[in-house]
Design a protein around this motif. Structure first.
Motif, PDB file in Angstrom:
ATOM      1  N   MET A   2     -29.257 -75.395  61.025  1.00  0.00           N
ATOM      2  CA  MET A   2     -30.388 -74.768  61.311  1.00  0.00           C
ATOM      3  C   MET A   2     -29.714 -73.967  61.034  1.00  0.00           C
ATOM      4  SD  MET A   2     -31.234 -74.426  65.548  1.00  0.00           S
ATOM      5  CE  MET A   2     -29.766 -73.933  66.025  1.00  0.00           C
ATOM      6  N   HIS A   3     -30.789 -72.488  60.616  1.00  0.00           N
ATOM      7  CA  HIS A   3     -31.083 -71.120  60.421  1.00  0.00           C
ATOM      8  C   HIS A   3     -31.243 -70.270  62.077  1.00  0.00           C
ATOM      9  CE1 HIS A   3     -30.146 -71.932  56.136  1.00  0.00           C
ATOM     10  NE2 HIS A   3     -31.673 -72.879  56.365  1.00  0.00           N
ATOM     11  N   GLY A   4     -30.457 -70.218  62.447  1.00  0.00           N
ATOM     12  CA  GLY A   4     -30.345 -70.196  64.065  1.00  0.00           C
ATOM     13  C   GLY A   4     -30.948 -67.602  64.330  1.00  0.00           C
ATOM     14  N   GLU A   5     -31.142 -67.471  62.715  1.00  0.00           N
ATOM     15  CA  GLU A   5     -31.110 -66.341  62.804  1.00  0.00           C
ATOM     16  C   GLU A   5     -32.831 -65.952  62.704  1.00  0.00           C
ATOM     17  OE1 GLU A   5     -30.480 -67.345  59.022  1.00  0.00           O
ATOM     18  OE2 GLU A   5     -29.120 -67.180  60.413  1.00  0.00           O
ATOM     19  N   ALA A   6     -33.318 -66.955  62.104  1.00  0.00           N
ATOM     20  CA  ALA A   6     -35.148 -66.893  62.089  1.00  0.00           C
ATOM     21  C   ALA A   6     -35.778 -67.686  63.331  1.00  0.00           C
ATOM     22  CB  ALA A   6     -35.139 -68.172  61.184  1.00  0.00           C
ATOM     23  N   LEU A   7     -35.260 -68.264  64.304  1.00  0.00           N
ATOM     24  CA  LEU A   7     -35.582 -68.211  65.455  1.00  0.00           C
ATOM     25  C   LEU A   7     -35.236 -66.260  66.577  1.00  0.00           C
ATOM     26  CD1 LEU A   7     -34.264 -71.314  66.986  1.00  0.00           C
ATOM     27  CD2 LEU A   7     -36.199 -71.011  66.346  1.00  0.00           C
ATOM     28  N   CYS A   8     -36.085 -65.999  66.196  1.00  0.00           N
ATOM     29  CA  CYS A   8     -36.109 -64.797  67.201  1.00  0.00           C
ATOM     30  C   CYS A   8     -37.138 -64.503  68.653  1.00  0.00           C
ATOM     31  CB  CYS A   8     -36.581 -63.728  65.866  1.00  0.00           C
ATOM     32  SG  CYS A   8     -38.722 -63.952  65.722  1.00  0.00           S
ATOM     33  N   ALA A   9     -36.260 -63.347  69.329  1.00  0.00           N
ATOM     34  CA  ALA A   9     -37.199 -63.418  70.895  1.00  0.00           C
ATOM     35  C   ALA A   9     -38.488 -62.446  70.129  1.00  0.00           C
ATOM     36  CB  ALA A   9     -36.138 -62.414  70.634  1.00  0.00           C
ATOM     37  N   PRO A  10     -39.859 -62.532  70.681  1.00  0.00           N
ATOM     38  CA  PRO A  10     -39.491 -62.969  71.923  1.00  0.00           C
ATOM     39  C   PRO A  10     -39.849 -64.402  72.076  1.00  0.00           C
ATOM     40  CG  PRO A  10     -41.460 -61.482  72.002  1.00  0.00           C
ATOM     41  CD  PRO A  10     -40.747 -61.491  70.188  1.00  0.00           C
ATOM     42  N   ARG A  20     -26.160 -70.695  76.652  1.00  0.00           N
ATOM     43  CA  ARG A  20     -26.803 -72.149  77.977  1.00  0.00           C
ATOM     44  C   ARG A  20     -25.659 -73.486  77.761  1.00  0.00           C
ATOM     45  NH1 ARG A  20     -31.488 -70.958  79.324  1.00  0.00           N
ATOM     46  NH2 ARG A  20     -32.254 -72.720  78.207  1.00  0.00           N
ATOM     47  N   LEU A  21     -26.065 -73.623  76.522  1.00  0.00           N
ATOM     48  CA  LEU A  21     -25.926 -75.162  75.702  1.00  0.00           C
ATOM     49  C   LEU A  21     -24.042 -74.813  75.333  1.00  0.00           C
ATOM     50  CD1 LEU A  21     -28.810 -75.960  73.966  1.00  0.00           C
ATOM     51  CD2 LEU A  21     -27.765 -77.119  75.914  1.00  0.00           C
ATOM     52  N   GLY A  22     -23.283 -73.774  76.078  1.00  0.00           N
ATOM     53  CA  GLY A  22     -21.992 -73.925  75.868  1.00  0.00           C
ATOM     54  C   GLY A  22     -21.769 -73.526  74.886  1.00  0.00           C
ATOM     55  N   GLY A  23     -22.547 -73.600  73.457  1.00  0.00           N
ATOM     56  CA  GLY A  23     -22.252 -73.047  72.535  1.00  0.00           C
ATOM     57  C   GLY A  23     -22.750 -73.108  71.519  1.00  0.00           C
ATOM     58  N   ASN A  24     -22.829 -75.138  71.528  1.00  0.00           N
ATOM     59  CA  ASN A  24     -22.790 -75.930  70.637  1.00  0.00           C
ATOM     60  C   ASN A  24     -24.644 -76.020  70.068  1.00  0.00           C
ATOM     61  OD1 ASN A  24     -23.550 -78.354  69.896  1.00  0.00           O
ATOM     62  ND2 ASN A  24     -22.303 -79.644  71.406  1.00  0.00           N
ATOM     63  N   GLU A  25     -24.715 -75.118  69.084  1.00  0.00           N
ATOM     64  CA  GLU A  25     -25.291 -75.128  67.784  1.00  0.00           C
ATOM     65  C   GLU A  25     -25.643 -76.460  67.287  1.00  0.00           C
ATOM     66  OE1 GLU A  25     -27.009 -72.408  64.527  1.00  0.00           O
ATOM     67  OE2 GLU A  25     -25.203 -72.486  64.671  1.00  0.00           O
ATOM     68  N   ALA A  26     -25.131 -77.647  66.660  1.00  0.00           N
ATOM     69  CA  ALA A  26     -25.870 -78.936  66.529  1.00  0.00           C
ATOM     70  C   ALA A  26     -26.212 -79.662  68.188  1.00  0.00           C
ATOM     71  CB  ALA A  26     -23.965 -79.697  66.254  1.00  0.00           C
ATOM     72  N   LEU A  27     -26.091 -79.869  68.987  1.00  0.00           N
ATOM     73  CA  LEU A  27     -26.577 -79.912  69.924  1.00  0.00           C
ATOM     74  C   LEU A  27     -28.321 -79.113  70.174  1.00  0.00           C
ATOM     75  CD1 LEU A  27     -27.892 -81.629  72.778  1.00  0.00           C
ATOM     76  CD2 LEU A  27     -26.421 -80.049  73.956  1.00  0.00           C
ATOM     77  N   TYR A  28     -28.182 -78.176  70.162  1.00  0.00           N
ATOM     78  CA  TYR A  28     -29.466 -77.331  70.056  1.00  0.00           C
ATOM     79  C   TYR A  28     -30.227 -77.821  69.295  1.00  0.00           C
ATOM     80  CZ  TYR A  28     -31.970 -73.060  70.924  1.00  0.00           C
ATOM     81  OH  TYR A  28     -33.523 -72.370  71.749  1.00  0.00           O
ATOM     82  N   GLN A 119     -43.938 -72.998  63.817  1.00  0.00           N
ATOM     83  CA  GLN A 119     -44.012 -72.412  62.627  1.00  0.00           C
ATOM     84  C   GLN A 119     -42.483 -71.765  62.473  1.00  0.00           C
ATOM     85  OE1 GLN A 119     -47.247 -70.215  63.494  1.00  0.00           O
ATOM     86  NE2 GLN A 119     -47.996 -71.247  60.659  1.00  0.00           N
ATOM     87  N   MET A 120     -42.340 -71.010  63.409  1.00  0.00           N
ATOM     88  CA  MET A 120     -40.634 -70.772  63.290  1.00  0.00           C
ATOM     89  C   MET A 120     -39.719 -71.662  63.513  1.00  0.00           C
ATOM     90  SD  MET A 120     -39.627 -67.697  65.937  1.00  0.00           S
ATOM     91  CE  MET A 120     -40.187 -66.996  65.904  1.00  0.00           C
ATOM     92  N   LEU A 121     -39.722 -72.705  64.238  1.00  0.00           N
ATOM     93  CA  LEU A 121     -39.601 -73.857  63.663  1.00  0.00           C
ATOM     94  C   LEU A 121     -38.986 -74.532  62.290  1.00  0.00           C
ATOM     95  CD1 LEU A 121     -39.393 -76.211  67.044  1.00  0.00           C
ATOM     96  CD2 LEU A 121     -37.468 -74.703  66.896  1.00  0.00           C
ATOM     97  N   ARG A 122     -39.967 -74.583  62.165  1.00  0.00           N
ATOM     98  CA  ARG A 122     -39.711 -75.051  60.531  1.00  0.00           C
ATOM     99  C   ARG A 122     -38.933 -74.364  59.690  1.00  0.00           C
ATOM    100  NH1 ARG A 122     -45.301 -76.468  62.360  1.00  0.00           N
ATOM    101  NH2 ARG A 122     -45.764 -78.457  62.870  1.00  0.00           N
ATOM    102  N   LEU A 123     -39.405 -73.064  60.103  1.00  0.00           N
ATOM    103  CA  LEU A 123     -38.143 -72.420  59.415  1.00  0.00           C
ATOM    104  C   LEU A 123     -37.154 -72.262  59.658  1.00  0.00           C
ATOM    105  CD1 LEU A 123     -41.126 -68.846  59.231  1.00  0.00           C
ATOM    106  CD2 LEU A 123     -40.364 -70.256  57.379  1.00  0.00           C
ATOM    107  N   ALA A 124     -36.764 -71.678  60.177  1.00  0.00           N
ATOM    108  CA  ALA A 124     -35.130 -72.465  61.064  1.00  0.00           C
ATOM    109  C   ALA A 124     -34.744 -73.294  60.442  1.00  0.00           C
ATOM    110  CB  ALA A 124     -35.150 -71.905  63.290  1.00  0.00           C
ATOM    111  N   LEU A 125     -35.284 -75.218  60.841  1.00  0.00           N
ATOM    112  CA  LEU A 125     -34.625 -76.434  60.397  1.00  0.00           C
ATOM    113  C   LEU A 125     -34.800 -76.568  59.092  1.00  0.00           C
ATOM    114  CD1 LEU A 125     -35.765 -77.763  63.693  1.00  0.00           C
ATOM    115  CD2 LEU A 125     -33.767 -76.774  63.121  1.00  0.00           C
ATOM    116  N   GLY A 126     -35.494 -76.081  58.310  1.00  0.00           N
ATOM    117  CA  GLY A 126     -35.697 -75.906  56.505  1.00  0.00           C
ATOM    118  C   GLY A 126     -36.590 -76.820  56.118  1.00  0.00           C
ATOM    119  N   GLU A 127     -37.471 -76.653  57.275  1.00  0.00           N
ATOM    120  CA  GLU A 127     -38.971 -77.976  56.943  1.00  0.00           C
ATOM    121  C   GLU A 127     -39.903 -77.857  56.210  1.00  0.00           C
ATOM    122  OE1 GLU A 127     -38.622 -79.887  60.946  1.00  0.00           O
ATOM    123  OE2 GLU A 127     -37.494 -80.839  61.115  1.00  0.00           O
TER     124      GLU A 127
END
Length: 127
Positions: A2-10, A20-28, A119-127
């Motif tokens: 995952m490319h977390g930087e592609a997921l942006c606020a707001p 909130r997930l304890g920093g567990n990026e794999a779970l997220y 759309q943002m998820l597809r970019l962040a997840l490389g799909e």
């Protein structure tokens, strides 16, 4: 990966949700990968089209929970507004029938926001 930087606020509260997930990026990431296949929004649309207040309320509530848990603030806010409206004391089937045009507009807006998240998820997840 995952490319977390592609997921942006707001649209997505990435950092807050990851914390909130304890920093567990794999779970997220696992949770996020399930979102495109989640039927909840389509079920809410079908319930509204079928004039089914109980199912519509159930699916909107579930969608609100999904959005809040995954940090989709742009989806959570309108879902919360619809959910609160439907949960007013004394809200009846007659109220629902009267409000269907307004609810359809709010749901259409929510769908647009949900599509932006996808759309943002597809970019962040490389799909």
């Amino acid at each position: 990966m995952m490319h977390g930087e592609a997921l942006c606020a707001p649209v997505v509260c990435y950092r807050e949700t990851l914390e909130r997930l304890g920093g567990n990026e794999a779970l997220y990431e696992r949770m996020l990968r399930k979102v495109p296949d989640d039927p909840t929004l389509a079920q809410a649309q079908a319930a509204l089209a079928d004039h089914n207040r109980a199912d519509f309320a159930l699916y909107i509530h579930a969608l609100r929970g999904l959005a809040l848990n995954l940090g989709f603030s742009e989806v959570a806010d309108p879902a919360q507004q619809i959910d609160s409206h439907l949960r007013q004391a004394g809200y009846s089937d007659a109220d629902f029938s009267r409000d269907e045009p307004m609810l359809a507009q709010k749901l259409a807006s929510l769908c647009e926001r949900y599509d932006a998240v996808l759309q943002m998820l597809r970019l962040a997840l490389g799909e």
